[in-house]
Design an enzyme around this catalytic site. Structure first.
Site, short mmCIF file in Angstrom:
data_model
loop_
_atom_site.label_atom_id
_atom_site.label_comp_id
_atom_site.label_asym_id
_atom_site.label_seq_id
_atom_site.Cartn_x
_atom_site.Cartn_y
_atom_site.Cartn_z
N GLU A 166 -7.89 90.22 123.60
CA GLU A 166 -6.74 89.39 123.24
C GLU A 166 -5.41 90.03 123.64
O GLU A 166 -4.54 90.28 122.80
CB GLU A 166 -6.75 89.08 121.73
CG GLU A 166 -7.99 88.35 121.27
CD GLU A 166 -7.96 87.95 119.80
OE1 GLU A 166 -7.03 88.39 119.08
OE2 GLU A 166 -8.84 87.19 119.36
N GLU A 365 -15.90 86.14 120.09
CA GLU A 365 -15.50 86.10 118.68
C GLU A 365 -15.42 84.65 118.23
O GLU A 365 -14.96 83.78 118.97
CB GLU A 365 -14.13 86.74 118.42
CG GLU A 365 -14.09 88.25 118.50
CD GLU A 365 -12.70 88.80 118.21
OE1 GLU A 365 -11.94 88.18 117.43
OE2 GLU A 365 -12.38 89.86 118.76
#
Length: 464
Positions: A166, A365
């Site tokens: 991220e 995720e």
């Protein structure tokens, strides 16, 4: 209906070094920005629980690997802490860290769990942050040296590498919206951070391939789909496209296509905040795209045309180009305040198939954070988290649909294996298949969802 997934599908979960390992006397770990920020402002962290009090994987990894095996994992992703391996960000390697990661990797492999290792999960070594962190071009070189060190030390056994998790989050949190240290609100710095992260990723990929190791390397992106309030309103659609360019395509396009989105380049040129691009940079980014894409998905982004006045007090911001839309009647996780929209995971996978060459990818995720899970403990001491089972099931149905339609999705990792420390939220919201009692030496107990996940992995799917 029976949902069967492809042969050799990756069933497992994800975590990170800074959120799980903890700190122990003699471990040799250097300070990173989270250690420092907690020392500076412990009151910013829920219940004043800091990164030294994470789930103690550093000493409990053997027990944890047994639990992963028990709940059906064939793969598991975590990260190396840069500040553990190279305490000052550059220079001497910490032998205690090398020993720990070697033991951890070997334990996973011995139990039939493939290690996926990520190199950067928001944990800038403090010595580098003091020189500007990702705003400083020198950090790119330090990162590439760190990456090569990891490949040399562990690349004989770790075959799945990721440059960043991220990478938009350090941009947003540290330099726009004040939820990561150093809490600046300076878009020019945010752009420099994003550029240097992209360049560092491409250079690490280049180094990995030059070393001729027999694995693959990618990046993990939180691809939050941006939906316009009204798909028939051109202004709403344009606003959603701008949000997508800022928060998704700023990393997705260079990682997979080797180029930056035109809309984004136009904006930063108009604002005169183009970072310093040295000769050869863009060729490196163009020629070193990812082998594999990890996709994190939690919630959608709802967007409408800009209606509120622009706030000039901090200078330019991404929000100058759109407003967030609070969609009525949305399904919501009340603890995290996030919308639950299962189809979003299908829309991302479809987009990756149609617009990004159907690159090999996996869900790296997806998860549901819940506060006060102790309310659901049954008489046997197990947390009955049926809401998590439902959450994962409904998302997996859409992953299955995308695969049936041809998306090259290879696995599903839930966030997270065991409850872990989550930045300033600490242990406020729990995400794990396994509960962690931080007041009782980190005692582990498998939740109902963990036992359920074992059946899913064993059957390579489920019936619903």
């Amino acid at each position: 209906m029976k949902y069967t997934f492809p042969k050799d599908f990756w069933w497992g979960s994800s975590a990170s070094g800074p959120q799980t390992e903890g700190r122990f006397t003699g471990d040799g770990k250097g300070e990173n920005i989270w250690d420092y920020w907690y020392e500076l402002e412990p009151e910013k962290f829920f219940d004043q629980v800091g990164p030294d009090k994470t789930s103690r994987v550093y000493e409990k990894y053997q027990e944890d690997v047994q639990l992963m095996k028990q709940i059906g994992h064939n793969s598991f992703r975590t990260s190396i802490q840069w500040s553990r391996l190279i305490p000052n960000g550059t220079g001497t390697v910490n032998q205690a860290a090398v020993d720990f990661y070697n033991h951890y990797i070997d334990e996973l492999l011995a139990n039939g769990i493939e290690p996926f290792f990520n190199l950067y999960h928001f944990d800038m070594p403090l010595a580098l942050q003091e020189k500007g962190g990702w705003t400083n071009r020198e950090t790119v070189d330090a990162y590439v040296t760190y990456a090569k060190t990891c490949f040399e030390l562990f690349g004989d056994r770790v075959k799945k590498w990721f440059t960043h998790n991220e990478p938009i989050v350090p941009v947003e949190g540290g330099y726009l919206y004040q939820f990561h240290y150093p809490n600046h609100v300076i878009m020019e710095e945010a752009v420099a951070v994003g550029y240097h992260e992209n360049l560092a990723s491409a250079k690490a990929i280049q180094s990995y391939h030059e070393m001729d190791l027999d694995g693959e390397i990618g990046i993990i992106l939180n691809l939050t789909p941006s939906y316009p309030r009204d798909e028939n309103n051109p202004e709403d659609v344009k606003a959603a496209q701008m949000a997508d360019a800022f928060f998704n395509r700023s990393f997705l396009d260079p990682a997979v296509k080797g180029e930056f989105p035109e809309e984004l380049m136009t904006v930063i040129k108009e604002l005169d905040i183009v970072p310093e691009i040295q000769e050869g940079d863009l060729a490196i980014i163009k020629n070193n795209t990812v082998d594999l894409l990890g996709i994190n998905y939690y919630q959608p982004r709802r967007i409408k045309a800009k209606e509120t006045p622009i706030d000039p007090s901090h200078g330019p911001m991404p929000d100058d180009y759109f407003d967030y839309y609070d969609m009525p009647d949305k399904k919501i996780n009340p603890y995290r305040g996030w919308e639950i929209y299962e189809k979003g995971i299908y829309d991302i996978l479809t987009n990756v198939r149609e617009d990004y060459g159907n690159i090999r990818c996996f869900i790296s995720e997806n998860g549901m954070g819940v506060e006060g899970e102790e309310r659901y403990i049954n008489e046997d001491g197990q947390i009955d988290d049926d809401y998590r089972i439902e959450f994962v099931t409904e998302h997996l149905k859409y992953v299955h649909q995308a695969i049936q339609e041809g998306t090259n999705c290879l696995g599903y990792h839930m966030w997270t294996c065991m409850d872990n420390w989550s930045w300033t939220n600490a242990y406020k919201n729990r995400y794990g298949f396994i509960s962690v009692d931080i007041k009782n030496e980190g005692k582990r107990t498998i939740k109902k969802s963990g036992h359920w996940f074992k059946t899913v992995a064993e059957n390579n799917g489920f019936i619903d």
